[in-house]
Design an enzyme around this catalytic site. Structure first.
Site, PDB file in Angstrom:
ATOM      1  N   MET A   1      -3.857  -6.441  -7.385  1.00  0.00           N
ATOM      2  CA  MET A   1      -3.334  -7.469  -8.274  1.00  0.00           C
ATOM      3  C   MET A   1      -4.402  -8.398  -8.832  1.00  0.00           C
ATOM      4  SD  MET A   1      -0.382  -6.387  -8.294  1.00  0.00           S
ATOM      5  CE  MET A   1       0.653  -7.557  -9.139  1.00  0.00           C
TER       6      MET A   1
ATOM      7  N   GLU B   1       6.466   6.677  -8.718  1.00  0.00           N
ATOM      8  CA  GLU B   1       5.036   6.364  -8.603  1.00  0.00           C
ATOM      9  C   GLU B   1       4.387   7.238  -7.530  1.00  0.00           C
ATOM     10  OE1 GLU B   1       4.166   2.185  -8.150  1.00  0.00           O
ATOM     11  OE2 GLU B   1       5.846   1.653  -9.433  1.00  0.00           O
TER      12      GLU B   1
ATOM     13  N   ASP C   1      -4.519  -2.753 -18.667  1.00  0.00           N
ATOM     14  CA  ASP C   1      -3.390  -1.810 -18.767  1.00  0.00           C
ATOM     15  C   ASP C   1      -3.428  -1.031 -20.084  1.00  0.00           C
ATOM     16  OD1 ASP C   1      -1.229  -4.319 -17.303  1.00  0.00           O
ATOM     17  OD2 ASP C   1      -2.489  -2.802 -16.332  1.00  0.00           O
TER      18      ASP C   1
ATOM     19  N   HIS D   1       0.641   1.692 -13.209  1.00  0.00           N
ATOM     20  CA  HIS D   1       1.305   0.514 -13.757  1.00  0.00           C
ATOM     21  C   HIS D   1       2.796   0.820 -13.857  1.00  0.00           C
ATOM     22  CE1 HIS D   1       1.689  -3.166 -16.096  1.00  0.00           C
ATOM     23  NE2 HIS D   1       2.441  -2.503 -16.951  1.00  0.00           N
TER      24      HIS D   1
ATOM     25  N   GLY E   1       0.780  -1.228   0.000  1.00  0.00           N
ATOM     26  CA  GLY E   1       0.000   0.000   0.000  1.00  0.00           C
ATOM     27  C   GLY E   1       0.810   1.275   0.000  1.00  0.00           C
TER      28      GLY E   1
ATOM     29  N   SER F   1       3.229   4.568 -15.271  1.00  0.00           N
ATOM     30  CA  SER F   1       2.126   5.239 -15.969  1.00  0.00           C
ATOM     31  C   SER F   1       0.872   5.202 -15.102  1.00  0.00           C
ATOM     32  CB  SER F   1       1.806   4.516 -17.293  1.00  0.00           C
ATOM     33  OG  SER F   1       2.960   4.379 -18.098  1.00  0.00           O
TER      34      SER F   1
ATOM     35  N   ASN G   1      -5.510   3.555 -12.454  1.00  0.00           N
ATOM     36  CA  ASN G   1      -4.553   2.526 -12.046  1.00  0.00           C
ATOM     37  C   ASN G   1      -3.151   3.061 -12.286  1.00  0.00           C
ATOM     38  OD1 ASN G   1      -3.592  -0.121 -11.251  1.00  0.00           O
ATOM     39  ND2 ASN G   1      -3.149  -0.489 -13.416  1.00  0.00           N
TER      40      ASN G   1
HETATM   41  C1  GRF Z   1       4.011  -0.949  -7.361  1.00  0.00           C
HETATM   42  O1  GRF Z   1       5.178  -1.123  -8.130  1.00  0.00           O
HETATM   43  C2  GRF Z   1       2.855  -0.697  -8.293  1.00  0.00           C
HETATM   44  O2  GRF Z   1       3.237  -0.054  -9.493  1.00  0.00           O
HETATM   45  C3  GRF Z   1       2.392  -2.075  -8.603  1.00  0.00           C
HETATM   46  O3  GRF Z   1       2.433  -2.721  -7.325  1.00  0.00           O
HETATM   47  C4  GRF Z   1       3.641  -2.276  -6.681  1.00  0.00           C
HETATM   48  C5  GRF Z   1       3.442  -2.174  -5.185  1.00  0.00           C
HETATM   49  O4  GRF Z   1       2.593  -1.110  -4.946  1.00  0.00           O
HETATM   50  N1  GRF Z   1       1.078  -2.068  -9.180  1.00  0.00           N
HETATM   51  P1  GRF Z   1       2.194  -0.664  -3.428  1.00  0.00           P
HETATM   52  O5  GRF Z   1       3.474  -0.463  -2.653  1.00  0.00           O
HETATM   53  O6  GRF Z   1       1.375  -1.784  -2.826  1.00  0.00           O
HETATM   54  O7  GRF Z   1       1.443   0.609  -3.628  1.00  0.00           O
END
Ligand code: GRF
Length: 197
Positions: free
Chosen positions: A91, A175, A146, A110, A13, A137, A108
């Site tokens: 996921m 991100e 995606d 990615h 998270g 992105s 989202n």
């Molecule tokens: C991140 O790299 C995100 O881009 C991918 O999941 C990874 C972990 O994200 N979708 P987070 O730390 O749980 O936000």
């Protein structure tokens, strides 16, 4: 009246934390709910520590019943009444039926420079292809995995000794800059693309 944002997670998270921490002061939105498909997600406790309602809808009891899981997820979301959904390290692949119910209101992040490297293992693929740049992105979610309109990107160099893990860590920092920047525009109805340098 602030826009209401729900964040869907599966793991740590960190993007959810970055989004939540950005929604303060004169920001036009506030986080109202965090949901994970995994009851053990570390992000659930992080959300609670931030004072955000957080709960899990474990996808495993539903087995192959994707519709059943999504109906439970949708019902939980409707209780909070979000204006925008942010997938952040979520996921599970969402069906076109679910996406249609939130179309135009779901983002989202990615970890690649879309349209390159849709799907998983993005950093390993960029390294194996000898890319000199990688990144992340933020896009609107559509039924095309995606594949929705890209609203923002951030780039990082790929270094000669990079592993997927070192590259992922460098991208993750971006991100946490990009997603809040795009969300702030998005909740204001501004779909101008952001390219962070
Ligand atoms: C991140 O790299 C995100 O881009 C991918 O999941 C990874 C972990 O994200 N979708 P987070 O730390 O749980 O936000």
């Amino acid at each position: 009246m602030s826009k209401r944002v729900a964040v869907l997670i599966s793991g740590g998270g960190s993007n959810m934390v970055a989004l939540a921490n950005s929604m303060t002061g004169d920001h036009p939105a506030r986080p109202v709910l965090v949901v994970s498909n995994d009851p053990k997600s570390a992000g659930l406790d992080k959300a609670r520590d931030l004072g955000i309602a957080a709960s899990a809808i474990d996808h495993r009891p539903f087995g192959r019943d994707r519709e059943g899981f999504e109906a439970a997820l949708h019902a939980r979301l409707l209780e909070a009444g979000p204006d925008v959904l942010c997938l952040a390290g979520f996921m599970r692949i969402l069906s076109s039926g679910f996406v249609e119910q939130w179309r135009g209101r779901m983002l989202n992040i990615h970890p690649s420079l879309l349209p390159k490297y849709k799907g998983l293992d993005t950093h390993r693929r960029a390294i194996e292809n000898g890319d000199k740049q990688a990144g992340c992105s933020v896009h609107e979610v559509t039924a095309d995995l995606d594949g929705g309109p890209v609203l923002g990107q951030a780039r990082v160099p790929v270094l000669p000794d990079d592993t997927p893990e070192t590259l992922a860590a460098r991208v993750l920092v971006q991100e946490h800059r990009l997603y809040p920047a795009v969300l702030r525009r998005f909740v204001s109805g501004d779909r101008r693309r952001i390219d962070l340098v």
